[in-house]
Design a protein around this motif. Sequence first.
Motif, PDB file in Angstrom:
ATOM      1  N   GLU A 121       0.853  -1.194   0.000  1.00 32.82           N
ATOM      2  CA  GLU A 121       0.000   0.000   0.000  1.00 32.82           C
ATOM      3  C   GLU A 121       0.883   1.237   0.000  1.00 32.82           C
ATOM      4  OE1 GLU A 121      -3.766   0.465   2.420  1.00 32.82           O
ATOM      5  OE2 GLU A 121      -2.504   1.961   3.435  1.00 32.82           O
ATOM      6  N   LEU A 122       0.596   2.153  -0.902  1.00 32.27           N
ATOM      7  CA  LEU A 122       1.364   3.393  -1.024  1.00 32.27           C
ATOM      8  C   LEU A 122       0.398   4.569  -1.077  1.00 32.27           C
ATOM      9  CD1 LEU A 122       4.190   4.731  -1.543  1.00 32.27           C
ATOM     10  CD2 LEU A 122       3.606   4.603  -3.992  1.00 32.27           C
ATOM     11  N   LYS A 123       0.562   5.507  -0.150  1.00 33.73           N
ATOM     12  CA  LYS A 123      -0.260   6.712  -0.134  1.00 33.73           C
ATOM     13  C   LYS A 123       0.532   7.877  -0.726  1.00 33.73           C
ATOM     14  CE  LYS A 123      -2.858   5.389   4.025  1.00 33.73           C
ATOM     15  NZ  LYS A 123      -3.163   5.735   5.438  1.00 33.73           N
ATOM     16  N   LEU A 124      -0.098   8.590  -1.653  1.00 35.74           N
ATOM     17  CA  LEU A 124       0.554   9.734  -2.279  1.00 35.74           C
ATOM     18  C   LEU A 124      -0.269  10.997  -2.024  1.00 35.74           C
ATOM     19  CD1 LEU A 124       1.702   8.239  -5.716  1.00 35.74           C
ATOM     20  CD2 LEU A 124       3.074   8.600  -3.654  1.00 35.74           C
ATOM     21  N   PRO A 125       0.251  11.924  -1.207  1.00 33.91           N
ATOM     22  CA  PRO A 125      -0.454  13.181  -0.945  1.00 33.91           C
ATOM     23  C   PRO A 125      -0.581  14.027  -2.210  1.00 33.91           C
ATOM     24  CG  PRO A 125       1.212  12.757   0.731  1.00 33.91           C
ATOM     25  CD  PRO A 125       1.453  11.771  -0.380  1.00 33.91           C
ATOM     26  N   ASN A 141      12.491   7.569  -1.061  1.00 31.22           N
ATOM     27  CA  ASN A 141      12.489   7.839   0.378  1.00 31.22           C
ATOM     28  C   ASN A 141      12.457   9.333   0.680  1.00 31.22           C
ATOM     29  OD1 ASN A 141      15.081   8.388  -0.502  1.00 31.22           O
ATOM     30  ND2 ASN A 141      16.094   7.439   1.267  1.00 31.22           N
ATOM     31  N   ASP A 142      11.945  10.116  -0.270  1.00 27.76           N
ATOM     32  CA  ASP A 142      11.769  11.548  -0.030  1.00 27.76           C
ATOM     33  C   ASP A 142      10.947  11.741   1.249  1.00 27.76           C
ATOM     34  OD1 ASP A 142       9.948  14.124  -0.388  1.00 27.76           O
ATOM     35  OD2 ASP A 142      11.696  14.410  -1.679  1.00 27.76           O
ATOM     36  N   PRO A 143      11.310  12.731   2.077  1.00 25.12           N
ATOM     37  CA  PRO A 143      10.602  12.931   3.353  1.00 25.12           C
ATOM     38  C   PRO A 143       9.086  13.078   3.220  1.00 25.12           C
ATOM     39  CG  PRO A 143      12.602  14.253   3.296  1.00 25.12           C
ATOM     40  CD  PRO A 143      12.458  13.643   1.945  1.00 25.12           C
ATOM     41  N   LYS A 144       8.606  13.677   2.141  1.00 24.78           N
ATOM     42  CA  LYS A 144       7.163  13.863   1.979  1.00 24.78           C
ATOM     43  C   LYS A 144       6.455  12.534   1.715  1.00 24.78           C
ATOM     44  CE  LYS A 144       7.002  18.677   0.458  1.00 24.78           C
ATOM     45  NZ  LYS A 144       6.546  19.617  -0.609  1.00 24.78           N
ATOM     46  N   ILE A 145       7.097  11.640   0.958  1.00 26.69           N
ATOM     47  CA  ILE A 145       6.501  10.323   0.728  1.00 26.69           C
ATOM     48  C   ILE A 145       6.566   9.502   2.009  1.00 26.69           C
ATOM     49  CG2 ILE A 145       6.588   8.214  -0.656  1.00 26.69           C
ATOM     50  CD1 ILE A 145       7.925   9.769  -2.868  1.00 26.69           C
ATOM     51  N   ALA A 146       7.705   9.575   2.693  1.00 27.31           N
ATOM     52  CA  ALA A 146       7.887   8.816   3.931  1.00 27.31           C
ATOM     53  C   ALA A 146       6.891   9.248   5.005  1.00 27.31           C
ATOM     54  CB  ALA A 146       9.318   8.987   4.431  1.00 27.31           C
ATOM     55  N   ALA A 147       6.615  10.554   5.093  1.00 26.80           N
ATOM     56  CA  ALA A 147       5.701  11.056   6.120  1.00 26.80           C
ATOM     57  C   ALA A 147       4.284  10.525   5.926  1.00 26.80           C
ATOM     58  CB  ALA A 147       5.690  12.580   6.090  1.00 26.80           C
ATOM     59  N   ALA A 148       3.893  10.295   4.682  1.00 30.72           N
ATOM     60  CA  ALA A 148       2.544   9.791   4.399  1.00 30.72           C
ATOM     61  C   ALA A 148       2.448   8.283   4.528  1.00 30.72           C
ATOM     62  CB  ALA A 148       2.120  10.217   2.998  1.00 30.72           C
ATOM     63  N   ASN A 149       3.607   7.618   4.653  1.00 32.47           N
ATOM     64  CA  ASN A 149       3.625   6.154   4.695  1.00 32.47           C
ATOM     65  C   ASN A 149       4.480   5.652   5.854  1.00 32.47           C
ATOM     66  OD1 ASN A 149       2.335   5.253   1.879  1.00 32.47           O
ATOM     67  ND2 ASN A 149       3.611   7.050   1.504  1.00 32.47           N
ATOM     68  N   PRO A 150       4.095   5.976   7.099  1.00 30.77           N
ATOM     69  CA  PRO A 150       4.876   5.537   8.263  1.00 30.77           C
ATOM     70  C   PRO A 150       4.932   4.013   8.340  1.00 30.77           C
ATOM     71  CG  PRO A 150       2.726   6.345   8.939  1.00 30.77           C
ATOM     72  CD  PRO A 150       2.881   6.707   7.495  1.00 30.77           C
ATOM     73  N   GLY A 151       6.107   3.497   8.650  1.00 27.13           N
ATOM     74  CA  GLY A 151       6.283   2.058   8.780  1.00 27.13           C
ATOM     75  C   GLY A 151       6.540   1.341   7.473  1.00 27.13           C
ATOM     76  N   VAL A 152       6.466   2.042   6.348  1.00 27.02           N
ATOM     77  CA  VAL A 152       6.724   1.431   5.042  1.00 27.02           C
ATOM     78  C   VAL A 152       8.200   1.581   4.692  1.00 27.02           C
ATOM     79  CG1 VAL A 152       6.182   1.488   2.579  1.00 27.02           C
ATOM     80  CG2 VAL A 152       4.379   1.899   4.267  1.00 27.02           C
ATOM     81  N   ASP A 153       8.831   0.496   4.286  1.00 25.24           N
ATOM     82  CA  ASP A 153      10.253   0.501   3.946  1.00 25.24           C
ATOM     83  C   ASP A 153      10.425   1.013   2.515  1.00 25.24           C
ATOM     84  OD1 ASP A 153      12.968   0.130   3.903  1.00 25.24           O
ATOM     85  OD2 ASP A 153      12.883  -2.044   3.659  1.00 25.24           O
ATOM     86  N   LEU A 233      -8.104  -5.059 -15.481  1.00 27.18           N
ATOM     87  CA  LEU A 233      -8.072  -6.144 -16.462  1.00 27.18           C
ATOM     88  C   LEU A 233      -6.777  -6.938 -16.367  1.00 27.18           C
ATOM     89  CD1 LEU A 233      -9.523  -7.394 -19.010  1.00 27.18           C
ATOM     90  CD2 LEU A 233      -8.126  -5.816 -20.366  1.00 27.18           C
ATOM     91  N   THR A 234      -5.670  -6.252 -16.129  1.00 29.86           N
ATOM     92  CA  THR A 234      -4.358  -6.911 -16.052  1.00 29.86           C
ATOM     93  C   THR A 234      -4.010  -7.359 -14.636  1.00 29.86           C
ATOM     94  OG1 THR A 234      -3.269  -4.732 -15.838  1.00 29.86           O
ATOM     95  CG2 THR A 234      -3.468  -5.669 -18.057  1.00 29.86           C
ATOM     96  N   LYS A 235      -4.956  -7.143 -13.707  1.00 32.66           N
ATOM     97  CA  LYS A 235      -4.777  -7.570 -12.307  1.00 32.66           C
ATOM     98  C   LYS A 235      -3.537  -6.937 -11.665  1.00 32.66           C
ATOM     99  CE  LYS A 235      -7.240 -11.997 -12.662  1.00 32.66           C
ATOM    100  NZ  LYS A 235      -7.903 -11.756 -13.923  1.00 32.66           N
ATOM    101  N   TRP A 236      -3.296  -5.681 -11.971  1.00 32.55           N
ATOM    102  CA  TRP A 236      -2.154  -4.982 -11.378  1.00 32.55           C
ATOM    103  C   TRP A 236      -2.443  -4.722  -9.903  1.00 32.55           C
ATOM    104  CZ3 TRP A 236       2.427  -4.040 -13.806  1.00 32.55           C
ATOM    105  CH2 TRP A 236       3.373  -3.328 -13.065  1.00 32.55           C
ATOM    106  N   LYS A 237      -1.529  -5.145  -9.038  1.00 27.96           N
ATOM    107  CA  LYS A 237      -1.771  -5.083  -7.595  1.00 27.96           C
ATOM    108  C   LYS A 237      -1.345  -3.762  -6.968  1.00 27.96           C
ATOM    109  CE  LYS A 237      -3.204  -9.390  -7.364  1.00 27.96           C
ATOM    110  NZ  LYS A 237      -4.636  -9.681  -7.118  1.00 27.96           N
ATOM    111  N   GLN A 238      -0.271  -3.163  -7.450  1.00 27.84           N
ATOM    112  CA  GLN A 238       0.304  -1.982  -6.803  1.00 27.84           C
ATOM    113  C   GLN A 238      -0.253  -0.705  -7.442  1.00 27.84           C
ATOM    114  OE1 GLN A 238       4.515  -3.272  -7.181  1.00 27.84           O
ATOM    115  NE2 GLN A 238       4.565  -3.258  -4.954  1.00 27.84           N
ATOM    116  N   VAL A 239      -1.358  -0.237  -6.866  1.00 26.11           N
ATOM    117  CA  VAL A 239      -2.027   0.978  -7.310  1.00 26.11           C
ATOM    118  C   VAL A 239      -2.082   1.936  -6.126  1.00 26.11           C
ATOM    119  CG1 VAL A 239      -4.129   1.961  -8.277  1.00 26.11           C
ATOM    120  CG2 VAL A 239      -3.409  -0.339  -8.959  1.00 26.11           C
ATOM    121  N   ALA A 240      -1.587   3.146  -6.309  1.00 23.74           N
ATOM    122  CA  ALA A 240      -1.464   4.086  -5.198  1.00 23.74           C
ATOM    123  C   ALA A 240      -2.819   4.620  -4.748  1.00 23.74           C
ATOM    124  CB  ALA A 240      -0.561   5.246  -5.610  1.00 23.74           C
ATOM    125  N   LEU A 241      -2.929   4.886  -3.446  1.00 24.39           N
ATOM    126  CA  LEU A 241      -4.048   5.636  -2.893  1.00 24.39           C
ATOM    127  C   LEU A 241      -3.712   7.118  -3.027  1.00 24.39           C
ATOM    128  CD1 LEU A 241      -4.635   3.663   0.442  1.00 24.39           C
ATOM    129  CD2 LEU A 241      -5.744   3.298  -1.757  1.00 24.39           C
TER     130      LEU A 241
END
Length: 353
Positions: A121-125, A141-153, A233-241
């Motif tokens: 799961e990836l959240k994008l502000p 690992n930009d700070p703005k992406i990291a801040a929206a996704n705590p605990g995500v490596d 259709l292609t069953k892509w799993k990694q879609v950002a919120l």
Amino acid sequence: MQKPTFLKSALAVGLVSMVALSGTASAADIKLNGSGASFPFPIYSKWFKDFSKANKGIRVDYQSKGSGAGIQDLINHTVDFAASDAAMNDEEMAKVEEGVVLLPMTAGEVVIIYNLDGVEELKLPRDVYPAIFSGEITQWNDPKIAAANPGVDLPDETITVVTRSDSSGTSFVFTGHLSNISADFKAAVGQGKAPNWPSAANFVAAPKNDGVTAQVQQNKGAIGYVEYGYAKLTKWKQVALLENKSGNFVAAGPESGAAALASAEFPEGTLPNSDVPNLIAWVWDPAGADAYPIATFTWMLFYKDQDDDKAAALRKLVGYGVEEGQKIADSMGYIPLPENVREKVLKAAEHIQ
């Protein structure tokens, strides 16, 4: 006025039928050839196949080549109809002396797909994803992406940004939204079917939805934008919120897409220099707590002044899409047209004569 006809066979102009039909081409009394948007291609393929089976005297062939190419084919009179996620602008419509009829036939969402190992799961502000696609944010690992996704490596890696290389209605819709929520993106890239993407080394271009998806799949750390129905259709799993105007992170889907389009308002008047109702409406930054932020109608484009037999067949095709076709929209990742919009489309289709 001379009415447009499609005189050359599909083979003569190098087109390959994208629709599997029963019977042979010679058995069809009327051939309808179209081209354009790849955004609605999955659902159009199903519609045209089923319509042709139900109407033995009519064959529909459609080539997915991008909205810009479809509009140009209509202007050049090399098709009987076209499709575009960007509708048509006034200048383009003025080039068609027979007049045009633009009908919203379905609706969908544009999603951001990514390729990151272990990130389910990836959240994008809303101040982040425009900055990624303008080249301002370049590291995962930009700070703005990291801040929206705590605990995500998030890896210390460069983001590979995949954009469309063709003239694309999906790009028009995507950059229209980004330009409306980010003045910096509007200044750096702007809105268009072929936007001014950065020439940076981390930007890669590919044609159509399948080309973008292939590039994201092949490159770890890549990100790109495609139509939601294609991702489904292609069953892509990694879609950002994506963060919407209300500040909520929302996934694409039928409910959030319908919530986005609920505020769409069609103009009261007609198309320029025409008596055809204007059915072009945009929702660049929808309000509503549950609204997905990037949603749009997509249009079929027709000549107003048509060959009589083809005009009748095209009106019948529109009727099929508006009535039977909407029943499968949800299952294929599209947003069914609201009843009031379906009524507007059927009434406007009467101008195809």
